[in-house]
Structures are given as C-alpha cells and as structure tokens.
Scaffold this motif. Structure first.
Motif: not given
Length: 343
Positions: A47-50, A94-96, A104-110
């Motif tokens: 699952s990809v979320e903002l 972040v995009v999670s 575990q979720a991985r995130t990248v800032p946005i």
C-alpha cells in the motif's frame, strides 16, 4: 542550491540495503500524481499512501482514501501512481509504503503545497491525541414482501452510525463491508465514504445490501473501519426464507379435504303412490287401498280433437285422470266383495 539538494535527497532510495522507495518529484499540489518506484521488496501486495506528521502514528496520519495498491513481483520491483490528497494532519509529509499483510513501512519526504507544517509542540500534541472512531448503532431494515418470498434475491438496508470520540478530526477513513453466510462473509458491498468527522460528531450511513438468490437461511453483514489505532468491526445478522412455497405445498396437501361434497340425487320414481280408504260393508270394515299412478309419459304430438272433446272443451286432463282413479277404486271394491261372498 539547497532546493536541488533536497530534490536529490527525495529521489534517493530510503535505504541502501533492503526495500527502497523512489518518487519522481519532490513538491506537489493536491490532485497531482506522483510516480512511486519500488525495488528490493518481497513479493506481495503493498500500500502506498501520502501521510502528514511523517506518518509517525501509522495510517492515522495518512490520506488512506487516496492510497494506491500495487503488486511486487518475484524480481522485487514495482511501480505505483499515487494521487496526492491533503493528509488528515499537517506536514512534514511523506510518501509511505508498507506491505498489506503487515510489516515495517518505508517513507520518503515530500512537500505538499497548501498544507501547513506543524511545529514541534504541535506535533507533540498530535502524537498525544489519538483519533478514536466508534460505531454507536447498527441495524438492518427490510425483509417485507419481495421476490425472496419466492426464492429470489433479498434486499436489506444496513444503517450504522459512526462517532468520533477522539480529539482530532478524522477524514475519509476507509470502510469495507461484506455480506454472506456467517461467520466469514465474502460478498463485497459498496461502502460510502465517511468524509470528515469532527471530534464529538456523528454520522449515520444507509447502505443497500442484496442477498443473492436463491436467498435461503441466515446471513451476516460485516463492516470494518481501517486506519485507526484499534480495530473497528461491526456486524449485523439477517435471514431470508421462501415462505410462499411451504404455504402453497400446504394448500395442495389440504385441497382434497376442502372439496365440496355434492349430494347424489336419488333416481326419480316411476310413479307416485297414494293411499285411499273405502267403506266396504260386506268386508266387515274399511278397505285401505294403495294406488300407484304411472310415470308421466313424454308429451306426444297433439292429436286431432275428437267429437267428444270438441263437444266439451272444458274437460281437462286432471278430470280424466280422476275418472280413471275412481274406476280403479270401484274395480278393487268389487273384487273384495266377491271374496267376501265366497268366504
């Protein structure tokens, strides 16, 4: 120079080892689409979320309703298109990405334009305030005369009320509803979006539910609200039976006993019987005679009137019958007198 560095950091993988996440842009506006590339992930759905607040509270900080789902193949890579929506709390955003089955979720800032950035004190308050939705009531409507009475599909209406007992607004928490045989219904029912529920507020929803025909037996309707600190599950049960068929069967079984009994008419007598009493001094008393009139004959064609009938047209059939009866009586009296003399 600083913006170029931030963009470069956004495009870098989250981790040099294991699962990584990359996005094609660093700054977006709500409604735009971000391309998310994954590599090094185990095979399965993700699952990809903002999310706002750096996604520190999990899905409670994320715009779950606009999330995207993709499948990671055996090579460990996949691509997803995420439509940006305002998160329920402020940035840092972040995009999670997280495995659907848990992990575990991985995130990248946005950066999301138009969304305020929380201060550290505000973030501390957000972390302390946990949104809490509860389903305060649930019921089913329907079940009256319908095609289900003949074994067809049945219609129900699921009515439930959701209340926000927390300190923060909850926006577009995903709701899933299924219907089927208890205890594991699998039929998907289209659930309405919750929208935004303010703290202390409640919303009531009405959802049409169809039980596929032939609807027979007990059914369970199961709903779940996702993205909360605790699992929220609500259920309702109903049943449907084709009542018309047992009723018709009962009528068919009882029908022979309900038939009208028609009495059989007795055959008509060949003639009418009458009793006559005649005085007979020679017999030592009265004579009791049984007289039988012959059955009426079918009417014959009218004969030509004789001279005698023409002479007295007032004579009727009844007069002639009475005369014949009198002659028969006199003949029987004479016979009885002769018997008396010989005796």
């Amino acid at each position: 120079m600083k913006s170029v560095l931030v963009a470069a950091l956004a495009l870098m993988p989250v981790s040099a080892q294991g699962a990584t996440v990359e996005i094609d842009r660093q700054e977006v506006s709500p409604g735009q689409t971000v391309t998310v590339r994954l590599s090094g992930w185990p095979s399965g759905n993700v699952s990809v979320e903002l999310c706002g607040n750096e996604g520190r509270r999990g899905t409670a900080d994320c715009a779950v309703a606009s999330s995207a789902t993709t499948f990671v193949g055996p090579q460990g890579s996949a691509t997803a298109l995420l439509t940006v929506a305002k998160p329920p709390v402020g940035c840092p955003c972040v995009v999670s990405v997280r495995p659907v089955g848990g992990g575990q979720a991985r995130t990248v800032p946005i950066t999301v334009k138009g969304v305020k950035t929380l201060s550290e004190s505000q973030r501390a308050e957000v972390d302390a305030a946990v949104p809490s939705l509860t389903v305060t009531s649930i019921s089913l409507e329907g079940g009256g005369p319908s095609a289900a009475w003949f074994g067809g599909p049945a219609d129900r209406t699921l009515v439930y009320t959701v209340k926000n007992d927390g300190d923060l607004p909850v926006s577009d928490a995903p709701v899933s509803i299924a219907v089927g045989r208890a205890p594991d219904p699998t039929g998907i029912v289209a659930a309405p979006a919750l929208g935004t529920i303010e703290p202390g507020a409640s919303k009531t929803f009405r959802v049409p539910v169809k039980l596929s025909g032939p609807a027979f037996g007990s059914y369970q309707i199961r709903g779940e609200i996702e993205g909360q600190a605790r699992e929220i599950v609500f259920t309702a049960e109903t049943s449907s039976y084709p009542w018309v068929w047992p009723f018709l069967l009962l009528v068919l079984v009882a029908a022979p006993g309900l038939r009208r009994r028609v009495p059989v008419a007795a055959p008509a007598a060949s003639g009418a019987a009458a009793t006559a009493t005649v005085a007979c001094p020679h017999c030592g008393g009265d004579l009791h005679l049984q007289l039988t009139h012959p059955a009426p004959e079918k009417p014959a064609a009218p004969a030509e009137p004789t001279d005698e009938a023409a002479a007295d047209p007032r004579e009727t059939r009844a007069d002639r019958t009475a005369a014949l009866d009198a002659t028969a009586v006199l003949a029987q009296v004479a016979a009885e007198q002769r018997k008396g003399k010989h005796a």
